[in-house]
Each structure stands twice: as structure tokens, then as C-alpha cells.
Design an enzyme around this catalytic site. Structure first.
Site, mmCIF file in Angstrom:
data_model
loop_
_atom_site.group_PDB
_atom_site.id
_atom_site.type_symbol
_atom_site.label_atom_id
_atom_site.label_comp_id
_atom_site.label_asym_id
_atom_site.label_seq_id
_atom_site.Cartn_x
_atom_site.Cartn_y
_atom_site.Cartn_z
ATOM 1 N N ALA A 18 -46.759 -24.969 38.389
ATOM 2 C CA ALA A 18 -46.917 -24.357 39.718
ATOM 3 C C ALA A 18 -45.563 -23.885 40.228
ATOM 4 C CB ALA A 18 -47.528 -25.370 40.687
ATOM 5 N N VAL A 98 -45.114 -23.131 32.190
ATOM 6 C CA VAL A 98 -44.085 -24.154 32.425
ATOM 7 C C VAL A 98 -42.713 -23.586 32.078
ATOM 8 C CG1 VAL A 98 -45.647 -26.093 32.046
ATOM 9 C CG2 VAL A 98 -44.421 -25.108 30.103
ATOM 10 N N ASN A 99 -41.680 -24.296 32.506
ATOM 11 C CA ASN A 99 -40.328 -23.784 32.268
ATOM 12 C C ASN A 99 -39.892 -23.966 30.808
ATOM 13 O OD1 ASN A 99 -40.756 -26.281 33.415
ATOM 14 N ND2 ASN A 99 -38.614 -26.590 33.897
ATOM 15 N N GLU A 174 -45.016 -12.191 31.839
ATOM 16 C CA GLU A 174 -44.918 -11.831 33.245
ATOM 17 C C GLU A 174 -43.735 -10.908 33.466
ATOM 18 O OE1 GLU A 174 -47.272 -12.677 35.663
ATOM 19 O OE2 GLU A 174 -46.073 -10.909 36.038
ATOM 20 N N GLU A 178 -38.587 -11.777 41.217
ATOM 21 C CA GLU A 178 -38.638 -12.635 42.395
ATOM 22 C C GLU A 178 -38.243 -11.839 43.630
ATOM 23 O OE1 GLU A 178 -36.667 -16.385 41.776
ATOM 24 O OE2 GLU A 178 -37.524 -16.460 39.765
ATOM 25 N N LYS A 229 -41.361 -8.661 25.872
ATOM 26 C CA LYS A 229 -40.898 -9.351 27.082
ATOM 27 C C LYS A 229 -39.392 -9.630 27.001
ATOM 28 C CE LYS A 229 -40.395 -11.852 30.631
ATOM 29 N NZ LYS A 229 -40.733 -11.801 32.001
ATOM 30 N N GLY A 280 -22.686 -9.865 39.314
ATOM 31 C CA GLY A 280 -23.135 -10.337 37.991
ATOM 32 C C GLY A 280 -24.574 -10.796 38.094
ATOM 33 N N CYS A 285 -34.204 -15.748 34.044
ATOM 34 C CA CYS A 285 -34.674 -15.094 32.817
ATOM 35 C C CYS A 285 -33.619 -14.370 32.000
ATOM 36 C CB CYS A 285 -35.782 -14.109 33.167
ATOM 37 S SG CYS A 285 -37.280 -14.957 33.625
ATOM 38 N N PHE A 286 -32.777 -13.567 32.648
ATOM 39 C CA PHE A 286 -31.947 -12.632 31.880
ATOM 40 C C PHE A 286 -31.099 -13.328 30.814
ATOM 41 C CE2 PHE A 286 -31.770 -8.783 35.002
ATOM 42 C CZ PHE A 286 -33.103 -8.569 34.754
HETATM 43 C C1 UDX Z 1 -40.466 -19.670 34.371
HETATM 44 C C2 UDX Z 1 -41.360 -18.910 33.427
HETATM 45 O O1 UDX Z 1 -42.600 -19.508 33.228
HETATM 46 C C3 UDX Z 1 -40.654 -18.676 32.245
HETATM 47 O O2 UDX Z 1 -41.216 -17.536 31.667
HETATM 48 C C4 UDX Z 1 -39.258 -18.383 32.532
HETATM 49 O O3 UDX Z 1 -38.685 -18.071 31.327
HETATM 50 C C5 UDX Z 1 -38.552 -19.558 33.193
HETATM 51 O O4 UDX Z 1 -39.442 -20.377 33.758
HETATM 52 P P1 UDX Z 1 -40.944 -20.679 36.539
HETATM 53 O O5 UDX Z 1 -42.266 -20.589 37.169
HETATM 54 O O6 UDX Z 1 -39.860 -19.775 37.026
HETATM 55 O O7 UDX Z 1 -41.201 -20.510 35.012
HETATM 56 O O8 UDX Z 1 -40.363 -22.143 36.408
HETATM 57 P P2 UDX Z 1 -40.432 -23.294 37.452
HETATM 58 O O9 UDX Z 1 -40.397 -22.742 38.824
HETATM 59 O O10 UDX Z 1 -39.427 -24.287 37.000
HETATM 60 O O11 UDX Z 1 -41.913 -23.879 37.234
HETATM 61 C C6 UDX Z 1 -42.347 -24.529 36.119
HETATM 62 C C7 UDX Z 1 -43.251 -25.668 36.568
HETATM 63 O O12 UDX Z 1 -43.867 -26.267 35.441
HETATM 64 C C8 UDX Z 1 -42.534 -26.779 37.330
HETATM 65 O O13 UDX Z 1 -43.128 -26.926 38.600
HETATM 66 C C9 UDX Z 1 -42.779 -28.025 36.459
HETATM 67 O O14 UDX Z 1 -42.962 -29.211 37.213
HETATM 68 C C10 UDX Z 1 -44.044 -27.645 35.723
HETATM 69 N N1 UDX Z 1 -44.260 -28.388 34.493
HETATM 70 C C11 UDX Z 1 -43.286 -28.484 33.552
HETATM 71 C C12 UDX Z 1 -45.502 -28.982 34.278
HETATM 72 O O15 UDX Z 1 -46.381 -28.929 35.133
HETATM 73 N N2 UDX Z 1 -45.726 -29.635 33.105
HETATM 74 C C13 UDX Z 1 -44.768 -29.765 32.149
HETATM 75 O O16 UDX Z 1 -45.009 -30.379 31.116
HETATM 76 C C14 UDX Z 1 -43.515 -29.171 32.391
HETATM 77 C C1 UDX Z 2 -36.272 -10.248 36.118
HETATM 78 C C2 UDX Z 2 -37.040 -8.999 35.669
HETATM 79 O O1 UDX Z 2 -36.732 -7.916 36.539
HETATM 80 C C3 UDX Z 2 -38.529 -9.279 35.663
HETATM 81 O O2 UDX Z 2 -39.242 -8.167 35.146
HETATM 82 C C4 UDX Z 2 -38.798 -10.496 34.785
HETATM 83 O O3 UDX Z 2 -40.177 -10.820 34.789
HETATM 84 C C5 UDX Z 2 -37.994 -11.691 35.258
HETATM 85 O O4 UDX Z 2 -36.611 -11.346 35.286
HETATM 86 P P1 UDX Z 2 -35.723 -11.396 38.420
HETATM 87 O O5 UDX Z 2 -34.857 -12.316 37.633
HETATM 88 O O6 UDX Z 2 -36.647 -11.971 39.425
HETATM 89 O O7 UDX Z 2 -36.607 -10.489 37.453
HETATM 90 O O8 UDX Z 2 -34.763 -10.410 39.220
HETATM 91 P P2 UDX Z 2 -34.180 -8.947 39.054
HETATM 92 O O9 UDX Z 2 -34.566 -8.166 40.236
HETATM 93 O O10 UDX Z 2 -34.460 -8.373 37.747
HETATM 94 O O11 UDX Z 2 -32.614 -9.231 39.201
HETATM 95 C C6 UDX Z 2 -31.914 -10.018 38.266
HETATM 96 C C7 UDX Z 2 -30.451 -10.058 38.637
HETATM 97 O O12 UDX Z 2 -29.854 -8.782 38.458
HETATM 98 C C8 UDX Z 2 -30.177 -10.442 40.085
HETATM 99 O O13 UDX Z 2 -29.069 -11.311 40.137
HETATM 100 C C9 UDX Z 2 -29.866 -9.131 40.754
HETATM 101 O O14 UDX Z 2 -29.036 -9.250 41.885
HETATM 102 C C10 UDX Z 2 -29.155 -8.406 39.635
HETATM 103 N N1 UDX Z 2 -29.206 -6.940 39.763
HETATM 104 C C11 UDX Z 2 -30.391 -6.276 39.714
HETATM 105 C C12 UDX Z 2 -28.018 -6.229 39.911
HETATM 106 O O15 UDX Z 2 -26.911 -6.820 39.956
HETATM 107 N N2 UDX Z 2 -28.075 -4.869 40.001
HETATM 108 C C13 UDX Z 2 -29.241 -4.168 39.940
HETATM 109 O O16 UDX Z 2 -29.205 -2.925 40.015
HETATM 110 C C14 UDX Z 2 -30.438 -4.892 39.801
#
Ligand code: UDX
Ligand code: UDX
Length: 472
Positions: A18, A98-99, A174, A178, A229, A280, A285-286
């Protein structure tokens, strides 16, 4: 596709995890598919309690538009719970969200993803699921993880009422960003579904078709989907490292990065998005996804490919250090006992997420140089900053910084202000008025290009802006 399979409808979805991805994604599915029951489960008790709270300030994820969906769907067809076993037992389709952090030890340390949570989720699905379940990889995963999940699902001694359980594994990465997660989910550029079983692919596709035009739903094989992805994120991050590298040249030569970005972005082949130079890239993810790609390339004996992509991460780290070093240089080479106001701690605006935020490294560098920081961020909580500002020996640096709720108070007696996140409210600051509270000579360091230079009286304030070579 067999006729007997066509009629099978998905009635119950479970999402394990979640977090930033699972929460908003399931909220949007629930909103657009009122006839499907969506349950989001998590091992974290507090997180689920907060998802169920009527105080919407406590929702674990801040995303514009999310609260409205929670208000309308929660308790109707959207539920949050810790009953992982009970919910898996009833689900037709299970998303794993999950993460997957970078491994900190062992084989592939520092690059490969740690799949322990994905593995434990797959084991729970194998154990508790009913006869036929579609498992959807939502977390970003290394290429060929679907194979791992499938073998875990099939390796348990799995039968129900004497019949073997059946699983299909799909990849459905996905692409949400954010801060604009709800908008991205409601109106995606594309939905990618990787899988080779027509029935499973159609079942997932029909869910998205409730609100996404069919021509935006792309079908590929599982490996292409997983690799697409990683590649998407690598390309986006590469653009940012590219533009940040050019910002350093702008500062050295008298060019302006905003003008350069506009000029190159007007070329349709390049496009104008993701060309803003900043402190930066951050976010969960990146870096992780590029390092995954690097690991993959090394694993398959492609060191040149690995080096090419690793360069994107190297440049990003160098760029963050470059900013802290130049702040130190401009403040006469020492920050000992100087007060620096930090505006913004989140990795970008409109999110409370600080994962890999440039602010973490830059703040640590400034503290290391002896500065005392006063930090402001409208959404990041103090407890999060405490977690982020450990130094390498895990010693808390809490005596070296304070968090303030009002922007104004951060300016008091500050020698410099460093803008690290592009929050809207920072672009409305009256710099003249603020500079009165600062110690002179006072500096503004704008890493996000949000300060209008015309509104600054450079007699009272020294001004540095990312990639602005016209200032030096
Ligand atoms: C993201 C994306 O799913 C992944 O693609 C990306 O690369 C990094 O993690 P995100 O939703 O951003 O997930 O992570 P986070 O907000 O940490 O949520 C993951 C959740 O999974 C946590 O709330 C954690 O408690 C839960 N979890 C983890 C479970 O419910 N079961 C587990 O075994 C491990
Ligand atoms: C990214 C991808 O955009 C999304 O498709 C994927 O699913 C998850 O990873 P996110 O990490 O939420 O999304 O943010 P994003 O808007 O991509 O920005 C990533 C970082 O790059 C941030 O620190 C942002 O400030 C920076 N950024 C982005 C720049 O410095 N310059 C830009 O022009 C755009």
C-alpha cells in the site's frame, strides 16, 4: 482463446503493498471499475491504519486528487487491510506492488534489486490463493523476474480440492510520476501489459479499458515489458544528467541553460519535456532502475553498455557535489557556524517523498562543512528528515539542523538560502523583505530556476542560479 475462458470476469482484485504505487493505482482502478472490489493489503499496520483514517492529512501518500477518490470509494469498493491471507484467498487477480530496493550486501550489491519482498509476496500468493489466479508484477523489477515468480508459484505443493492451482504471471509496469500520479493514472500515455496467455492479458486489459482508450493499451511479451520499464526510466534520467552536464558548461561560458533547453527542446525530435536542469534527479526509481540495467549488462558480458548507463548515475552524483562545493566556495570557502536556509526537502514538488532526494546529499555536505541548516518543506515531516540525515556512521546530525513550518522563520540570520524543491509557494517569496532578516553578504542559490531575477535587488542579495552563466 477458448470460449470457456472468455466469460471469466475479474470481480476481486488484491494489491500487496500500500505504498506510493499500490495506493494511488488501486484507488484509480476502484474509481473507474465500481463493479470490482479492490483490496489493498500491507504488512505495515500503521500504514493501513492511516489509509483508513478519516483525517486525510494522515494518508500515507500525498497526491493531488487522491483524497477525493478515497472519500468516494473507500468502504464501497476500495478497502485497506492487514489481512493478507484472507484477501489473497478471495482474489481473482493479485498485483504485487512491494518495494524492490537496491541490494546493500551480497551478490550484485549496490546494483541488483533486492527481490526478497517480491519473493515473500509470491510465496504468500502460492500458499493462500484459490484455484486460478492472475498475478501482476506492478513493482519495477529486473528483466526475467516473472520467471522467478512463476517458478515460486508453481514450486509450492500447490493443489486445492485435489486440483492443481493455476497461475498466470503478467508484467504491467507503472509509469506514474509522483505528484501527478492520479492524472497520470487517469490519462496514461500508454498502459503496457506483458504476457503470453491471451486470457490473462485480456482480463487485465478489460480492466483498463473501463477508462483508457484501447489503442493506448500495448501488449508485448513479458521480457519486453519488464525491459521497457527500466529503459523508460533510464532514458528520462539520461536526459536530466545530459542537461545538468550542460548547465555546468553554461555557468563556465556565459550561456543560460533555460535558453539552451528552449532552443534544443523546440526540435520535435528532441522534445521539450524533461529538460529542466535542477539539483540532480531523485526519487525511488531512476537510480535504482539504471543500476539494474547496469547489472543486467554486466551479467550478460556487455561492459561498454554497463559503463554507458552507469555514467548517468555518476554524473548525477557529481552534479549534486558540484552544487554543495560551489555554495561553500561562494561563502568564502568555509561554512563553519554559518546558517543556511534550505527551501524544499522532497525530491520534487507536490510529493512528501524524499527517497534519493538531492536535498539529502546536499544537506549532508553542507553540515559536513560546518553549516547549521534551517529546513522548510510544506509536506515532508520532521521525522522523515531525521531518518534521512544520518551520516555514514549512523550518528544523528540533529543538532546541526532545525525544521521550520513557516518559510519566513528559516530566513532569520541566514547567510544563504538554497532552493532545492520547486514548490509553488517558493516562487511567490518577497526576496527584498526576506533579505532584511538575513546576515550580509547574503546569498540565494536557486537550483530550480524559480526565482525571477528581476525581483531581486542585487545590491542587497547575491544571486546564483543553476546554469546561469550571465550572472558570474
Ligand atoms: C515502488 C514500486 O512498487 C517499485 O516499482 C519501485 O521500484 C520502488 O518501490 P512504492 O509503492 O514506491 O513501490 O514503495 P513503498 O511506498 O515503499 O511501498 C511498498 C509497500 O509494500 C510498503 O508499504 C511495504 O510495507 C509493503 N510491503 C513490503 C508489504 O506489504 N509486504 C512485503 O512483503 C513487503
Ligand atoms: C519517474 C518516472 O517519471 C515515472 O514514469 C516512473 O514511473 C517513476 O519514476 P518520479 O520519480 O515520480 O517518476 O518523478 P519524475 O517526475 O520523473 O522526476 C524524477 C526526478 O527528476 C526528480 O528529482 C525531478 O526533480 C527531476 N527532474 C525531472 C529534473 O531535474 N528535471 C526535469 O526536467 C524533470
Amino acid at each position: 482463446m477458448k470460449n470457456s475462458e472468455i466469460n471469466i470476469k475479474i470481480k476481486r482484485i488484491c494489491c500487496i503493498g500500500a505504498g506510493y504505487v499500490g495506493g494511488p493505482t488501486m484507488a484509480v482502478i476502484a474509481k473507474n471499475c465500481p463493479n470490482i472490489r479492490v483490496d489493498v493489503v500491507d504488512i505495515n499496520l500503521d500504514k493501513i491504519k492511516n489509509w483508513n483514517s478519516d483525517n486525510y492529512e494522515l494518508l500515507p501518500v500525498f497526491e493531488p486528487g487522491l483524497v477525493d477518490i478515497i472519500k468516494n470509494c473507500r468502504g464501497k469498493n476500495l478497502f485497506f487491510s492487514n489481512d493478507i491471507k484472507g484477501i489473497i484467498q478471495k482474489a481473482d487477480m493479485i498485483f504485487i506492488s512491494v518495494n524492490t530496493p537496491t541490494k546493500t550486501k551480497g551478490f550484485g550489491k549496490g546494483k541488483a534489486s533486492d527481490l526478497k519482498w517480491v519473493e515473500s509476496s509470491a510465496r504468500q500468493v502460492a500458499k493462500y490463493s484459490k484455484d486460478h489466479t492472475i498475478v501482476v508484477e506492478k513493482s519495477t523489477l529486473p528483466v526475467r523476474t516473472a520467471e522467478v515468480i512463476k517458478s515460486i508459484l508453481e514450486s509450492e505443493n500447490n493443489s486445492i480440492n485435489g486440483k492443481s492451482k493455476k497461475f498466470d504471471v503478467l508484467s504491467n509496469p507503472e509509469f506514474l510520476s509522483e505528484g501527478t500520479a492520479i492524472r497520470d493514472l487517469e490519462n496514461p500515455d500508454r498502459v503496457l501489459i506483458g504476457g503470453d496467455n491471451d486470457y490473462a492479458v485480456q482480463a487485465l486489459s478489460s480492466i483498463y479499458q473501463e477508462w483508457v482508450p484501447i489503442d493506448k493499451i500495448l501488449h508485448t511479451n513479458v521480457w519486453s515489458s519488464e525491459l521497457a520499464k527500466l529503459t523508460s526510466n533510464a532514458f528520462l534520467a539520461q536526459r536530466i544528467s545530459s542537461i545538468n552536464s550542460i548547465s555546468a558548461i553554461c555557468e563556465a561560458t556565459g550561456a543560460d541553460i533555460r535558453e539552451v533547453s528552449r532552443a534544443i527542446g523546440s526540435d520535435k525530435r528532441i522534445g521539450s519535456k524533461f529538460l529542466d536542469s535542477g539539483p540532480g534527479f531523485g526519487g525511488s526509481c531512476f537510480k535504482k532502475d539504471i543500476l539494474n540495467l547496469v547489472y543486467l549488462a554486466e551479467y550478460f558480458g556487455l561492459p561498454e553498455v554497463a559503463d554507458f548507463w552507469e555514467g548517468v548515475v555518476r554524473l548525477n552524483k557529481w552534479h549534486q557535489n558540484r552544487i554543495s562545493q560551489l555554495i561553500t566556495r561562494k561563502l568564502f570557502g568555509t561554512l563553519a557556524d554559518k546558517k543556511i536556509a534550505i527551501l524544499g526537502f522532497a525530491f520534487k514538488a507536490n510529493t512528501n517523498d524524499t527517497r534519493e532526494s538531492a536535498a539529502i546529499q546536499i544537506c549532508k555536505d553542507l553540515i559536513e562543512e560546518g553549516a547549521i541548516l534551517s529546513i522548510h518543506d510544506p509536506k515532508v515531516k520532521k521525522a522523515q528528515i531525521i531518518k534521512d540525515l544520518h551520516n555514514e556512521n549512523k550518528i544523528l546530525l540533529n543538532t546541526k539542523w532545525e525544521k521550520f513550518d513557516e518559510i519566513e522563520t528559516t530566513f532569520k540570520d541566514a547567510d544563504a538560502v538554497v532552493i532545492l524543491t520547486e514548490w509553488e509557494e517558493y516562487s511567490n517569496i518577497d526576496w527584498e523583505e526576506m533579505s532584511i532578516m538575513m546576515r550580509k553578504p547574503a546569498w540565494i542559490f536557486d537550483t530550480r530556476s524559480i526565482v525571477d531575477i528581476k525581483k531581486i535587488n542585487t545590491k542587497n542579495l547575491n544571486f546564483w542560479q543553476i546554469g546561469n552563466g550571465t550572472l558570474s
